[in-house]
Motif scaffolding. Structure first.
Motif, PDB file in Angstrom:
ATOM      1  N   GLU A 183       0.540  -1.502  -0.763  1.00 33.53           N
ATOM      2  CA  GLU A 183      -0.504   0.273   0.430  1.00 33.53           C
ATOM      3  C   GLU A 183       1.305   1.589  -0.212  1.00 33.53           C
ATOM      4  OE1 GLU A 183      -3.312   2.387   2.986  1.00 33.53           O
ATOM      5  OE2 GLU A 183      -2.205   0.409   3.609  1.00 33.53           O
ATOM      6  N   VAL A 184       0.920   1.675  -1.519  1.00 36.60           N
ATOM      7  CA  VAL A 184       1.816   2.763  -0.727  1.00 36.60           C
ATOM      8  C   VAL A 184       1.285   4.224   0.162  1.00 36.60           C
ATOM      9  CG1 VAL A 184       2.290   5.130  -2.856  1.00 36.60           C
ATOM     10  CG2 VAL A 184       1.545   2.928  -3.368  1.00 36.60           C
ATOM     11  N   THR A 185       2.053   4.926   0.812  1.00 36.40           N
ATOM     12  CA  THR A 185       2.083   6.162   2.042  1.00 36.40           C
ATOM     13  C   THR A 185       3.160   6.726   1.705  1.00 36.40           C
ATOM     14  OG1 THR A 185       4.297   4.389   3.118  1.00 36.40           O
ATOM     15  CG2 THR A 185       1.413   3.175   3.851  1.00 36.40           C
ATOM     16  N   GLY A 186       3.973   6.795   1.323  1.00 37.02           N
ATOM     17  CA  GLY A 186       4.299   8.472   0.919  1.00 37.02           C
ATOM     18  C   GLY A 186       5.694   8.784  -0.223  1.00 37.02           C
ATOM     19  N   ALA A 187       5.747   9.360  -0.999  1.00 34.55           N
ATOM     20  CA  ALA A 187       7.191   9.252  -2.098  1.00 34.55           C
ATOM     21  C   ALA A 187       7.558  11.266  -1.896  1.00 34.55           C
ATOM     22  CB  ALA A 187       5.778   9.472  -3.079  1.00 34.55           C
ATOM     23  N   TYR A 188       8.585  11.049  -2.229  1.00 34.76           N
ATOM     24  CA  TYR A 188       9.492  11.888  -2.836  1.00 34.76           C
ATOM     25  C   TYR A 188      10.196  12.296  -3.851  1.00 34.76           C
ATOM     26  CZ  TYR A 188      13.289   9.161  -1.540  1.00 34.76           C
ATOM     27  OH  TYR A 188      14.680   8.753  -1.869  1.00 34.76           O
ATOM     28  N   GLY A 189      10.332  13.589  -4.158  1.00 29.45           N
ATOM     29  CA  GLY A 189      10.770  13.824  -5.483  1.00 29.45           C
ATOM     30  C   GLY A 189      12.748  15.242  -5.108  1.00 29.45           C
ATOM     31  N   SER A 190      13.599  14.548  -5.817  1.00 30.65           N
ATOM     32  CA  SER A 190      14.464  14.730  -5.639  1.00 30.65           C
ATOM     33  C   SER A 190      15.778  15.636  -7.064  1.00 30.65           C
ATOM     34  CB  SER A 190      15.222  14.894  -4.660  1.00 30.65           C
ATOM     35  OG  SER A 190      16.407  15.428  -4.092  1.00 30.65           O
ATOM     36  N   ASN A 191      16.437  16.538  -6.899  1.00 32.85           N
ATOM     37  CA  ASN A 191      17.227  16.901  -8.019  1.00 32.85           C
ATOM     38  C   ASN A 191      18.712  16.658  -6.936  1.00 32.85           C
ATOM     39  OD1 ASN A 191      16.208  17.097 -10.035  1.00 32.85           O
ATOM     40  ND2 ASN A 191      15.063  19.149  -9.687  1.00 32.85           N
ATOM     41  N   ALA A 234       3.427  18.413  -6.526  1.00 34.34           N
ATOM     42  CA  ALA A 234       3.437  17.372  -7.705  1.00 34.34           C
ATOM     43  C   ALA A 234       4.141  17.994  -8.756  1.00 34.34           C
ATOM     44  CB  ALA A 234       1.306  17.127  -8.158  1.00 34.34           C
ATOM     45  N   VAL A 235       4.537  18.744  -8.845  1.00 35.57           N
ATOM     46  CA  VAL A 235       5.621  19.188  -9.961  1.00 35.57           C
ATOM     47  C   VAL A 235       6.442  18.669  -9.576  1.00 35.57           C
ATOM     48  CG1 VAL A 235       6.784  21.269 -11.060  1.00 35.57           C
ATOM     49  CG2 VAL A 235       4.082  21.963 -10.288  1.00 35.57           C
ATOM     50  N   ARG A 236       7.426  18.266  -8.481  1.00 32.57           N
ATOM     51  CA  ARG A 236       8.278  18.022  -8.463  1.00 32.57           C
ATOM     52  C   ARG A 236       8.047  16.529  -9.101  1.00 32.57           C
ATOM     53  NH1 ARG A 236      10.580  18.467  -2.200  1.00 32.57           N
ATOM     54  NH2 ARG A 236       9.582  20.191  -2.138  1.00 32.57           N
ATOM     55  N   MET A 237       7.559  15.701  -8.124  1.00 30.93           N
ATOM     56  CA  MET A 237       7.152  14.704  -8.567  1.00 30.93           C
ATOM     57  C   MET A 237       7.194  14.218  -9.800  1.00 30.93           C
ATOM     58  SD  MET A 237       7.288  12.550  -5.963  1.00 30.93           S
ATOM     59  CE  MET A 237       6.464  10.912  -6.558  1.00 30.93           C
ATOM     60  N   ALA A 238       6.880  14.826 -10.732  1.00 34.69           N
ATOM     61  CA  ALA A 238       6.777  14.577 -11.922  1.00 34.69           C
ATOM     62  C   ALA A 238       7.924  15.474 -13.177  1.00 34.69           C
ATOM     63  CB  ALA A 238       6.138  15.426 -13.075  1.00 34.69           C
ATOM     64  N   THR A 239       9.150  16.319 -12.558  1.00 33.14           N
ATOM     65  CA  THR A 239       9.715  16.380 -12.826  1.00 33.14           C
ATOM     66  C   THR A 239      11.611  16.439 -12.116  1.00 33.14           C
ATOM     67  OG1 THR A 239       9.857  18.594 -11.608  1.00 33.14           O
ATOM     68  CG2 THR A 239       8.862  18.865 -13.765  1.00 33.14           C
ATOM     69  N   SER A 240      11.288  16.358 -10.869  1.00 37.27           N
ATOM     70  CA  SER A 240      12.814  15.583 -10.150  1.00 37.27           C
ATOM     71  C   SER A 240      13.056  14.662 -11.338  1.00 37.27           C
ATOM     72  CB  SER A 240      12.416  15.435  -9.075  1.00 37.27           C
ATOM     73  OG  SER A 240      11.579  16.196  -8.008  1.00 37.27           O
ATOM     74  N   MET A 241      15.018  14.624 -11.126  1.00 36.94           N
ATOM     75  CA  MET A 241      15.670  13.619 -11.678  1.00 36.94           C
ATOM     76  C   MET A 241      15.198  11.968 -10.595  1.00 36.94           C
ATOM     77  SD  MET A 241      19.791  12.958 -11.836  1.00 36.94           S
ATOM     78  CE  MET A 241      20.330  11.625 -12.531  1.00 36.94           C
ATOM     79  N   VAL A 242      15.160  11.954 -10.014  1.00 37.23           N
ATOM     80  CA  VAL A 242      15.013  11.126  -8.718  1.00 37.23           C
ATOM     81  C   VAL A 242      13.610  11.305  -7.993  1.00 37.23           C
ATOM     82  CG1 VAL A 242      17.446   9.772  -8.909  1.00 37.23           C
ATOM     83  CG2 VAL A 242      16.510  11.570  -7.390  1.00 37.23           C
ATOM     84  N   ILE A 243      12.854  10.130  -7.479  1.00 36.82           N
ATOM     85  CA  ILE A 243      11.807  10.092  -7.069  1.00 36.82           C
ATOM     86  C   ILE A 243      11.763   8.621  -6.266  1.00 36.82           C
ATOM     87  CG2 ILE A 243      10.090  11.169  -8.277  1.00 36.82           C
ATOM     88  CD1 ILE A 243       9.352   8.409  -9.463  1.00 36.82           C
TER      89      ILE A 243
END
Length: 250
Positions: A183-191, A234-243
């Motif tokens: 069950e997905v509980t969280g996420a992040y995006g990062s450059n 949402a923008v970070r998740m769609a455009t970051s180099m890593v998630i």
């Protein structure tokens, strides 16, 4: 013939780094996110495909019982050089982990899943060694980034350091996690900082005896962090180099 990411690629990659000071950390993104979600003290944690083991060491120093596993002898050499007795260090196969069912509270990996043609096999093996209610955290390259174009161009001419890799959208990775029983509980995006082009140029120049600084500018790093904090999730998740995506075993 399909290219693949093989042990020899990783032995060569880690052997080219004589010490930890020549290997980039990952800005602590994985550890920072994990600590924002839970207290790791007393937890039994497994890092698969440990690389340098820096994340594992950070968690061990916060009271977790951490085991690292990698199949590259050169990776394990780097880990042993800094970890002492703080980590369990195991040489083994990520698809056939040498641990009993339900051995760990948390499993994580960074820069690993993208090297598997059948990623569900790896995620299901992660699920096997997790206790019910335990957590898996997966960190991978995000699809919609110039890094994707760069690495595919290099793979085309057989110049990619890892032999082969893919990438994922946040939606795709979340779907794979669910298919593997999470069950997905969280996420992040990062450059990354410094960016991947700088890291690549530094590595090429090292081979000819030119050593650029690991970090080009502290001021640029601080500016990058301020800019990152202002980007909607949402923008970070769609455009970051890593998630990174976290899931709970159901």
């Amino acid at each position: 013939m399909k290219r693949s990411s093989e042990k020899r690629h990783w032995d060569d990659f880690w052997a080219s780094s004589p010490g930890m000071e020549d290997v980039y950390a990952n800005d602590d993104r994985l550890v920072t996110f994990l600590l924002s979600q839970m207290d790791v003290a007393g937890k039994h944690i497994l890092e698969v495909g440990a690389g340098t083991g820096r994340d594992s060491l950070a968690l061990a120093r916060r009271g977790a019982h951490v085991v690292t596993i990698d199949y590259s002898d050169q990776s394990l050499r780097l880990i042993r050089g800094v970890a002492g007795t703080e980590l369990g260090i195991v040489c083994g196969d990520a698809l056939s982990l040498p641990f009993a069912d339900e051995s760990f509270d948390i499993v994580f990996h960074q820069g690993l899943l993208e090297h598997f043609r059948q990623p569900l096999e790896l995620l299901r093996e992660n699920n096997r060694v997790l206790r019910r209610g335990g957590y898996l955290l997966v960190d991978v390259p995000q699809r919609f980034h110039y890094y994707t174009l760069l690495k595919h161009a290099l793979m085309t001419v057989n110049r990619w350091f890892a032999g082969w890799e893919t990438e994922f959208s946040a939606r795709e990775l979340s779907g794979l996690m669910r298919a593997a029983g999470f069950e997905v509980t969280g996420a992040y995006g990062s450059n990354l900082f410094p960016p991947v082009w700088y890291r690549g140029a530094r590595r090429v120049l090292l081979k000819v005896g030119v050593r650029l600084p690991m970090q080009p500018s502290d001021a640029a790093h601080r500016l990058r962090l301020r800019l990152r904090d202002g980007v909607p999730h949402a923008v970070r998740m769609a455009t970051s180099m890593v998630i990174g995506v976290m899931g709970r075993k159901v």
